[in-house]
Scaffold this motif. Sequence first.
Motif, PDB file in Angstrom:
ATOM      1  N   PHE A   1       0.822  -1.206   0.000  1.00  0.00           N
ATOM      2  CA  PHE A   1       0.000   0.000   0.000  1.00  0.00           C
ATOM      3  C   PHE A   1       0.860   1.262   0.000  1.00  0.00           C
ATOM      4  CE2 PHE A   1      -1.865   3.364   2.661  1.00  0.00           C
ATOM      5  CZ  PHE A   1      -2.995   3.671   1.921  1.00  0.00           C
ATOM      6  N   CYS A   2       1.928   1.243   0.758  1.00  0.00           N
ATOM      7  CA  CYS A   2       2.798   2.427   0.878  1.00  0.00           C
ATOM      8  C   CYS A   2       3.466   2.776  -0.438  1.00  0.00           C
ATOM      9  CB  CYS A   2       3.851   2.174   1.965  1.00  0.00           C
ATOM     10  SG  CYS A   2       5.046   3.522   2.161  1.00  0.00           S
ATOM     11  N   PHE A   3       3.933   1.745  -1.181  1.00  0.00           N
ATOM     12  CA  PHE A   3       4.786   2.012  -2.339  1.00  0.00           C
ATOM     13  C   PHE A   3       4.073   1.887  -3.688  1.00  0.00           C
ATOM     14  CE2 PHE A   3       7.901   0.361   0.873  1.00  0.00           C
ATOM     15  CZ  PHE A   3       8.488   1.586   1.128  1.00  0.00           C
ATOM     16  N   THR A   4       2.770   1.739  -3.695  1.00  0.00           N
ATOM     17  CA  THR A   4       2.065   1.602  -4.985  1.00  0.00           C
ATOM     18  C   THR A   4       0.850   2.511  -5.058  1.00  0.00           C
ATOM     19  OG1 THR A   4       0.780  -0.274  -4.115  1.00  0.00           O
ATOM     20  CG2 THR A   4       2.814  -0.778  -5.325  1.00  0.00           C
ATOM     21  N   ARG A   5       0.967   3.696  -4.526  1.00  0.00           N
ATOM     22  CA  ARG A   5      -0.173   4.610  -4.561  1.00  0.00           C
ATOM     23  C   ARG A   5       0.309   6.039  -4.751  1.00  0.00           C
ATOM     24  NH1 ARG A   5       0.996   5.578   0.771  1.00  0.00           N
ATOM     25  NH2 ARG A   5       0.396   7.702   1.343  1.00  0.00           N
ATOM     26  N   GLY A   6      -0.602   6.928  -5.131  1.00  0.00           N
ATOM     27  CA  GLY A   6      -0.325   8.366  -5.193  1.00  0.00           C
ATOM     28  C   GLY A   6       0.650   8.738  -6.285  1.00  0.00           C
ATOM     29  N   ASP A   7       1.238   9.926  -6.116  1.00  0.00           N
ATOM     30  CA  ASP A   7       2.104  10.490  -7.148  1.00  0.00           C
ATOM     31  C   ASP A   7       3.497   9.899  -7.108  1.00  0.00           C
ATOM     32  OD1 ASP A   7       2.765  11.557  -4.751  1.00  0.00           O
ATOM     33  OD2 ASP A   7       3.043  13.609  -5.476  1.00  0.00           O
ATOM     34  N   GLU A   8       3.763   8.984  -6.157  1.00  0.00           N
ATOM     35  CA  GLU A   8       5.050   8.324  -6.104  1.00  0.00           C
ATOM     36  C   GLU A   8       4.880   6.828  -6.344  1.00  0.00           C
ATOM     37  OE1 GLU A   8       7.311   9.149  -2.653  1.00  0.00           O
ATOM     38  OE2 GLU A   8       7.199  11.318  -2.878  1.00  0.00           O
ATOM     39  N   ASN A   9       4.013   6.488  -7.277  1.00  0.00           N
ATOM     40  CA  ASN A   9       3.749   5.080  -7.572  1.00  0.00           C
ATOM     41  C   ASN A   9       5.016   4.443  -8.133  1.00  0.00           C
ATOM     42  OD1 ASN A   9       2.770   2.609  -8.328  1.00  0.00           O
ATOM     43  ND2 ASN A   9       0.903   3.420  -9.294  1.00  0.00           N
ATOM     44  N   PHE A  10       5.572   3.473  -7.413  1.00  0.00           N
ATOM     45  CA  PHE A  10       6.818   2.825  -7.807  1.00  0.00           C
ATOM     46  C   PHE A  10       6.500   1.664  -8.751  1.00  0.00           C
ATOM     47  CE2 PHE A  10       7.616   4.910  -3.853  1.00  0.00           C
ATOM     48  CZ  PHE A  10       8.885   5.450  -4.004  1.00  0.00           C
ATOM     49  N   GLU A  11       6.985   1.778  -9.968  1.00  0.00           N
ATOM     50  CA  GLU A  11       6.710   0.738 -10.959  1.00  0.00           C
ATOM     51  C   GLU A  11       7.491  -0.535 -10.638  1.00  0.00           C
ATOM     52  OE1 GLU A  11       7.582   2.292 -14.756  1.00  0.00           O
ATOM     53  OE2 GLU A  11       6.097   3.895 -14.670  1.00  0.00           O
ATOM     54  N   GLY A  12       6.917  -1.642 -11.021  1.00  0.00           N
ATOM     55  CA  GLY A  12       7.614  -2.922 -10.897  1.00  0.00           C
ATOM     56  C   GLY A  12       7.433  -3.602  -9.567  1.00  0.00           C
ATOM     57  N   LEU A  13       6.621  -3.070  -8.682  1.00  0.00           N
ATOM     58  CA  LEU A  13       6.416  -3.682  -7.367  1.00  0.00           C
ATOM     59  C   LEU A  13       4.986  -4.209  -7.295  1.00  0.00           C
ATOM     60  CD1 LEU A  13       8.027  -4.075  -4.726  1.00  0.00           C
ATOM     61  CD2 LEU A  13       6.855  -2.058  -3.836  1.00  0.00           C
ATOM     62  N   ASP A  14       4.860  -5.501  -6.903  1.00  0.00           N
ATOM     63  CA  ASP A  14       3.539  -6.087  -6.765  1.00  0.00           C
ATOM     64  C   ASP A  14       3.524  -7.007  -5.549  1.00  0.00           C
ATOM     65  OD1 ASP A  14       4.896  -8.384  -7.564  1.00  0.00           O
ATOM     66  OD2 ASP A  14       4.273  -8.186  -9.651  1.00  0.00           O
ATOM     67  N   GLU A  15       2.406  -7.673  -5.341  1.00  0.00           N
ATOM     68  CA  GLU A  15       2.247  -8.516  -4.148  1.00  0.00           C
ATOM     69  C   GLU A  15       3.269  -9.646  -4.105  1.00  0.00           C
ATOM     70  OE1 GLU A  15      -2.497  -8.138  -3.126  1.00  0.00           O
ATOM     71  OE2 GLU A  15      -1.829  -9.726  -4.490  1.00  0.00           O
ATOM     72  N   SER A  16       3.505 -10.261  -5.241  1.00  0.00           N
ATOM     73  CA  SER A  16       4.427 -11.413  -5.248  1.00  0.00           C
ATOM     74  C   SER A  16       5.843 -10.997  -4.874  1.00  0.00           C
ATOM     75  CB  SER A  16       4.411 -12.080  -6.627  1.00  0.00           C
ATOM     76  OG  SER A  16       4.869 -11.178  -7.620  1.00  0.00           O
ATOM     77  N   LYS A  17       6.262  -9.796  -5.339  1.00  0.00           N
ATOM     78  CA  LYS A  17       7.610  -9.335  -5.024  1.00  0.00           C
ATOM     79  C   LYS A  17       7.737  -8.960  -3.550  1.00  0.00           C
ATOM     80  CE  LYS A  17       8.893  -7.764  -9.655  1.00  0.00           C
ATOM     81  NZ  LYS A  17       9.328  -6.617 -10.488  1.00  0.00           N
ATOM     82  N   VAL A  18       6.689  -8.383  -2.986  1.00  0.00           N
ATOM     83  CA  VAL A  18       6.728  -8.052  -1.566  1.00  0.00           C
ATOM     84  C   VAL A  18       6.808  -9.317  -0.731  1.00  0.00           C
ATOM     85  CG1 VAL A  18       5.468  -6.992   0.341  1.00  0.00           C
ATOM     86  CG2 VAL A  18       5.513  -5.866  -1.885  1.00  0.00           C
ATOM     87  N   ASN A  19       6.010 -10.331  -1.103  1.00  0.00           N
ATOM     88  CA  ASN A  19       6.027 -11.598  -0.357  1.00  0.00           C
ATOM     89  C   ASN A  19       7.388 -12.282  -0.492  1.00  0.00           C
ATOM     90  OD1 ASN A  19       3.408 -11.596   0.754  1.00  0.00           O
ATOM     91  ND2 ASN A  19       2.562 -12.119  -1.257  1.00  0.00           N
TER      92      ASN A  19
END
Length: 612
Positions: free
Chosen positions: A51-69
């Motif tokens: 939630f922190c790194f995939t929202r708003g004007d600082e949406n970080f590309e290339g990050l998804d649930e599988s990578k976080v896990n």
Amino acid sequence: MRNSNQTKYRYSTVPHQNRYLSSQLQPSTIGSSGTMSLSPRHRWCAKWILFCFTRGDENFEGLDESKVNAFIRKPKIFDKFKAFFNGEGPGALFVHYQPKDLEESEPFVKEWKGDRKPELSVSYGDTTPIKSRCCYFLRKDKVDSSISNDASLYYQEMCEPLETLRQQMTTLYRPLFAASDEWGHATEQQKADFMEATDKWIQTLTSAVESLKDGLELRRVSGDDVRALGLSGQGEEDVAQVENLLEGWCEKIDEFKKSFIINRPSKKPRLEGPKEEIEYWRVRAQKLSSITEVMKRKDCRYLVSVLSSFAKTTDQPKSETIQLIKRWNQIEMEAIETVNEAKDNLKYLSTLHRFIEPLYSGTVQSMIDTLPALMNSIKMIYSISRYYNTEERVANMLSKITDQMVVRCQEIFSFEGKKNLWQEKPTAVIKLLEAGIKLNKSYQEQYRSTKRKLERAPNSKQFSFNEMQIFGKFDLFQRRVTKLIELFSTIDQFTVLSEYNLEGMEPMIDKFICVKKEFQSKNNDLLDYLNNEFDRDYVEFNNHIFDLDADIQHFIDQSFENISSIENALKQFHQFKHIFLRESLKAGLDSKLIVIFLNYGLEIERMHDLYE
């Protein structure tokens, strides 16, 4: 947590306060392969990291649930979360998603080979600079990892540490402190002191944040710039492109320096005190430090080194290239020297803080009491400081101390702006004003005492400053205070006359009331010693008082002419002695006493002749 000057300040869209996230927010099962190795608490943390790194004007590309896990399943990361849940180590665990910092030994060009992609990492907040948004988890004690969420674990996020702390102190903690009744055995004065210290700290934080915002920013070297440096050889067009970039940097630094450090504003809305001088050097040190920090950047050093190498290896380097490199090196040397100067001055001037505080919030007596220590500290700075030991700077600091004494006296005399002198009893006003004169006298005596001590040590630096520059404003203010003492002494005189209800005095008292009202109607600021209109009105007021003095003297003369016995004359004299307090009236009254004694002598001679 360390700060990074590269960070752009912004407010996070998530409020900066503890969030107790209810079980309704727990994430669904993430994936189907290997997900059972993560506990419900791990999955809850993973949800909020995403939630922190995939929202708003600082949406970080290339990050998804599988990578976080997958990141949390890494053995070292998993062990850190496990230890954190078990209550081991610090009570906060930070998660970052930003490019890894290069080691000093790694070449700058590596940044342009695709090796600087953002990656997830964890820390305890004391090893990794926060260069963009990050999140962190706070625990109270041990955390049950089998439960997805309860009140034992909290989630927060921040973008810039100092700004986050400032917001929390301003919007959360300070209001809570102010509204709280749970102060234990603390007195009201202790509570007020604590709140005052809190406000000062918030002010310091705000000042630090603002100074970082206003630091120098130079355009970073781009990939095109690196290619222009000619990794496989340099051409004239490539070198020209790099020279333009370096020249632009030099111009930007010069403009930045001119914007704040070369000339101070010539006109100030009020007198400057010693705190303003300390603040000037603090801001100067911070802003100059931003220049040196930027010039130390890897891309700056790399560009200059490659351009220098090109100039050395070329048979006939352009003179413009050599001059540009010299200009850059000169700017860097000047920046280092001025930073050292500002930091050294700030170090010594900061020792004055405890001694100048009474000049801002103390009484007149507390200012007098601090003078010996204050003057001794200034003598020390003048003797041993490396940069602030010039006559001009020390005299300037002493004049600022004088200015602040005048300002503080004005605040005290106006009862912190809540009252004016007309509202107080004349005797109380006179006592207050006389304390200001005492302060000026004590200040100059302490200065001259220090000067005499230095004269007994000829090898030490002497106090040979321009005393008019240092004490001139206080002397000018004292002249105004002296006039005010005379003014309120006159008012006190007629107040006393009205209380005694002397027969025949009513017309003079009524006339004085009219004169006083006319003077008050001018609405002059009595404490503004630079206001010449007061002086003109005061002369006119004194002319009226001179006429009244003549009328009163005539009243005194008539009073004694109508008295036939010496005994009654002495009674009248003693009564008038306690009524007529002005020096001009006292002189006339003393002359009556001489006449009484002459008459008494004549009466004795007459009685002597009678019995002879």
